[in-house]
Design a protein around this motif. Sequence first.
Motif: not given
Length: 200
Positions: A62-66, A73-77
């Motif tokens: 689970i990746r959270e990126v800014h 800001t985005s989030s991915k599996i």
Amino acid sequence: MQVSEITINVLLPLKSVQEKLESLGYVLTEIMTGKDTYFTRFNREEIENLPYEILIKNSLIIREVHLSFKNTTSSKITHKSKKLDSNGNVISEKKLEIEINNPDNAIQAFSESGLTNWIGLSQTNYFYNSGEIEIIVGTIKGLDGCFIEIETYNSIKDLPSNEQFEKLCEIVDKFEFPHTNDYSCKKCYMLYKKLLNKKM
């Protein structure tokens, strides 16, 4: 397309590496802060004895990126499947990504489904470009020095994976940075092993 990548652990402060890249004409194009939370179907005892290649293939991230410049800001599996050569170098990688809206809910769902959260990784990456080559320089909370990553770029993408890997090594060798001589540093696994050894 299968791409090659290299990751080295540079034995210098981040600022020294940035100054060298900038002196060679590399331009800072983005700053990324991120948090990765790794889950696997194996239990903690099993994880301790698994080789990296099997562990990462059986993990979801689970990746959270800014992104600072874009202010997004985005989030991915994310799922990664890496092919290693006999020396443990990552010569190719396949990556699958699914965008999600709520990483906290995903973490809770994975935990409640019985998956094991085996490591969490916080990093800051600086993206530098020169022509078609992008170099990522960053730091990992809990690990010494800084890391340089380079992925396959357009003019070498049709070469065999092992030749792509060699070309990327040649690029980083020209910088003459002192490093650990491992061109496929596995950051999450390095941090996992470091924290595991502290517990023993």
